[in-house]
Scaffold this motif. Structure first.
Motif, PDB file in Angstrom:
ATOM      1  N   PRO A 185      17.828 -30.846  19.985  1.00 48.02           N
ATOM      2  CA  PRO A 185      17.728 -31.209  18.572  1.00 48.02           C
ATOM      3  C   PRO A 185      16.599 -32.187  18.249  1.00 48.02           C
ATOM      4  CG  PRO A 185      19.437 -32.509  19.590  1.00 48.02           C
ATOM      5  CD  PRO A 185      18.888 -31.594  20.654  1.00 48.02           C
ATOM      6  N   GLY A 186      15.944 -32.737  19.248  1.00 44.39           N
ATOM      7  CA  GLY A 186      14.983 -33.809  18.985  1.00 44.39           C
ATOM      8  C   GLY A 186      15.754 -35.110  18.784  1.00 44.39           C
ATOM      9  N   CYS A 187      15.034 -36.188  18.730  1.00 45.23           N
ATOM     10  CA  CYS A 187      15.673 -37.496  18.639  1.00 45.23           C
ATOM     11  C   CYS A 187      15.570 -38.042  17.220  1.00 45.23           C
ATOM     12  CB  CYS A 187      15.023 -38.453  19.628  1.00 45.23           C
ATOM     13  SG  CYS A 187      15.710 -40.120  19.571  1.00 45.23           S
ATOM     14  N   LEU A 188      16.702 -38.326  16.631  1.00 48.11           N
ATOM     15  CA  LEU A 188      16.744 -38.859  15.276  1.00 48.11           C
ATOM     16  C   LEU A 188      16.077 -40.224  15.192  1.00 48.11           C
ATOM     17  CD1 LEU A 188      17.698 -38.353  12.401  1.00 48.11           C
ATOM     18  CD2 LEU A 188      19.874 -39.390  13.017  1.00 48.11           C
ATOM     19  N   ALA A 197       7.875 -35.938  21.202  1.00 46.24           N
ATOM     20  CA  ALA A 197       6.498 -35.582  21.553  1.00 46.24           C
ATOM     21  C   ALA A 197       6.420 -34.088  21.872  1.00 46.24           C
ATOM     22  CB  ALA A 197       6.029 -36.414  22.750  1.00 46.24           C
ATOM     23  N   SER A 198       5.235 -33.525  21.726  1.00 44.20           N
ATOM     24  CA  SER A 198       5.078 -32.075  21.900  1.00 44.20           C
ATOM     25  C   SER A 198       5.473 -31.618  23.306  1.00 44.20           C
ATOM     26  CB  SER A 198       3.649 -31.644  21.579  1.00 44.20           C
ATOM     27  OG  SER A 198       2.727 -32.322  22.412  1.00 44.20           O
ATOM     28  N   THR A 211      12.467 -39.857  15.072  1.00 38.70           N
ATOM     29  CA  THR A 211      12.071 -39.315  13.775  1.00 38.70           C
ATOM     30  C   THR A 211      12.106 -40.402  12.703  1.00 38.70           C
ATOM     31  OG1 THR A 211      12.968 -37.159  14.363  1.00 38.70           O
ATOM     32  CG2 THR A 211      12.642 -37.589  12.021  1.00 38.70           C
ATOM     33  N   ASN A 212      13.152 -41.213  12.712  1.00 38.74           N
ATOM     34  CA  ASN A 212      13.311 -42.241  11.674  1.00 38.74           C
ATOM     35  C   ASN A 212      12.391 -43.437  11.838  1.00 38.74           C
ATOM     36  OD1 ASN A 212      15.172 -40.908  10.141  1.00 38.74           O
ATOM     37  ND2 ASN A 212      16.938 -41.811  11.162  1.00 38.74           N
ATOM     38  N   ASN A 213      12.051 -43.817  13.082  1.00 38.27           N
ATOM     39  CA  ASN A 213      11.191 -44.987  13.278  1.00 38.27           C
ATOM     40  C   ASN A 213       9.843 -44.865  12.572  1.00 38.27           C
ATOM     41  OD1 ASN A 213      12.790 -46.847  14.539  1.00 38.27           O
ATOM     42  ND2 ASN A 213      12.157 -46.295  16.599  1.00 38.27           N
ATOM     43  N   PRO A 214       9.094 -43.764  12.744  1.00 36.14           N
ATOM     44  CA  PRO A 214       7.819 -43.665  12.022  1.00 36.14           C
ATOM     45  C   PRO A 214       8.011 -43.666  10.500  1.00 36.14           C
ATOM     46  CG  PRO A 214       7.911 -42.015  13.758  1.00 36.14           C
ATOM     47  CD  PRO A 214       9.271 -42.648  13.674  1.00 36.14           C
TER      48      PRO A 214
END
Length: 190
Positions: free
Chosen positions: A132-135, A112-113, A138-141
């Motif tokens: 790094p953000g969460c993979l 999220a922002s 990212t992959n779920n959507p």
């Protein structure tokens, strides 16, 4: 618990309330600290990835938990706070300070922002730590978009996804199966 109590040696007398909550609790805390020490001692050599995620407690109030692999580090009550970047970054910065900034490699949060902005606050303060953000987030959507696609050539992906979800639900809802799965992960079988 009752079965274990019934299997106690004949004549066993359980500790009283005061002893259980003082000496007994202190003893268990020492055992846990010793077991965790084996993991935390490797943080200097291997580094630490801090993972933070938001979830509701049993009363539905928002919490943010902070973990390092299998070690739960802390949870923060966010029921009276706005989830701004600085409010998210603050407990993560405290965790970094308690672990030691040079032991921390990365901080992983939701994508999220406000979480991304919290990651930027951390990166600005500590140049050796990155966000790094969460993979998974990212992959779920992406998976959901693929599954929603009604084109016949993508149907197998949706079927596979649903079978996988059922398998995960089965493993997590059955303690014996979950124990076997956890042990196989521990020994690198899976």
């Amino acid at each position: 618990m009752v079965s274990t109590i019934n299997d106690a040696p004949k004549g066993y007398k359980s500790p009283g309330y005061d002893k259980a909550r003082t000496m007994g609790l202190d003893h268990e805390k020492e055992k846990i600290a010793h077991a965790l020490g084996k993991m935390t001692n490797s943080w200097n050599d291997h580094g630490v990835s801090i993972v933070s995620d938001g979830w509701p407690n049993v009363k539905g109030k928002p919490l943010i938990s902070v973990t390092r692999g299998v070690v739960f580090l802390s949870a923060y009550d966010y029921s009276k706070k706005f989830k701004t970047a600085i409010n998210i970054a603050q407990p993560l910065l405290q965790t970094i300070e308690s672990i030691g900034q040079y032991n921390v490699i990365q901080v992983i949060t939701d994508n999220a922002s406000n979480c991304k902005a919290a990651g930027e606050i951390i990166e600005d303060r500590y140049s050796n730590i990155f966000w790094p953000g969460c993979l998974v987030h990212t992959n779920n959507p992406l998976m959901h978009d693929i599954i929603k696609n009604k084109h016949p050539q993508y149907k197998w992906i949706g079927d596979l996804y649903k079978r996988g979800k059922r398998m995960i639900r089965f493993i997590t809802n059955h303690s014996n199966t979950h124990g076997i799965f956890s042990q196989s992960l521990k020994f690198g079988v899976v």
